[in-house]
Design a protein around this motif. Structure first.
Motif, short mmCIF file in Angstrom:
data_model
loop_
_atom_site.label_atom_id
_atom_site.label_comp_id
_atom_site.label_asym_id
_atom_site.label_seq_id
_atom_site.Cartn_x
_atom_site.Cartn_y
_atom_site.Cartn_z
N ASP A 6 32.38 16.51 15.86
CA ASP A 6 33.06 16.74 14.58
C ASP A 6 33.18 18.25 14.41
O ASP A 6 32.22 18.99 14.65
N VAL A 8 34.72 21.42 11.80
CA VAL A 8 35.26 21.80 10.49
C VAL A 8 35.63 23.29 10.54
O VAL A 8 34.78 24.13 10.84
N VAL A 30 39.54 19.39 9.14
CA VAL A 30 38.47 18.59 9.75
C VAL A 30 39.03 17.84 10.95
O VAL A 30 40.07 17.17 10.84
N GLY A 32 37.68 14.92 13.32
CA GLY A 32 36.59 13.96 13.35
C GLY A 32 36.19 13.64 11.92
O GLY A 32 37.01 13.26 11.10
N SER A 33 34.91 13.86 11.61
CA SER A 33 34.39 13.53 10.28
C SER A 33 33.59 14.71 9.72
O SER A 33 32.91 15.40 10.47
N ALA A 34 33.66 14.89 8.42
CA ALA A 34 32.82 15.88 7.74
C ALA A 34 31.87 15.19 6.77
O ALA A 34 31.24 15.84 5.94
N ARG A 38 32.67 15.89 2.90
CA ARG A 38 34.12 15.98 2.78
C ARG A 38 34.58 16.34 1.37
O ARG A 38 35.51 17.09 1.18
N ARG A 77 29.44 19.57 14.86
CA ARG A 77 28.34 18.60 14.92
C ARG A 77 28.59 17.72 16.13
O ARG A 77 29.62 17.04 16.22
N SER A 79 28.03 14.53 18.50
CA SER A 79 27.74 13.11 18.23
C SER A 79 26.50 12.65 18.95
O SER A 79 26.11 13.13 19.94
#
Length: 79
Positions: A6, A8, A30, A32-34, A38, A77, A79
């Motif tokens: 991820d 950001v 972003v 992926g995921s935050a 978020r 980050r 995984s």
């Protein structure tokens, strides 16, 4: 199977007439995921709150550059 990290990207600014003013987010991207941070990455949100949330949730700050009253920060980050 290899999971992608991820990432950001945050562009932030500080009020040029007040060097003690908090840094505010200009734009955040972003990949992926935050989650769960978020909701702290919107325009004009405080950079310090977003940064704290990201760091507390497994992100590491991989890059930061300051250009006067503007800056760029990158958090990753794995995984």
């Amino acid at each position: 199977m290899n999971n992608s990290p991820d990432i950001v990207f945050i562009i932030w600014e500080r009020n040029s007439s007040n060097s003690r003013a908090p840094r505010r987010i200009v734009q955040a991207t972003v990949i992926g995921s935050a989650n769960p941070c978020r909701n702290l990455l919107d325009r004009n949100d405080r950079f310090s709150r977003a940064q704290r949330c990201l760091l507390e949730n497994g992100f590491e700050r991989e890059f930061q550059e300051v250009f006067g009253t503007f800056g760029v920060s990158v958090f990753v980050r794995s995984s």
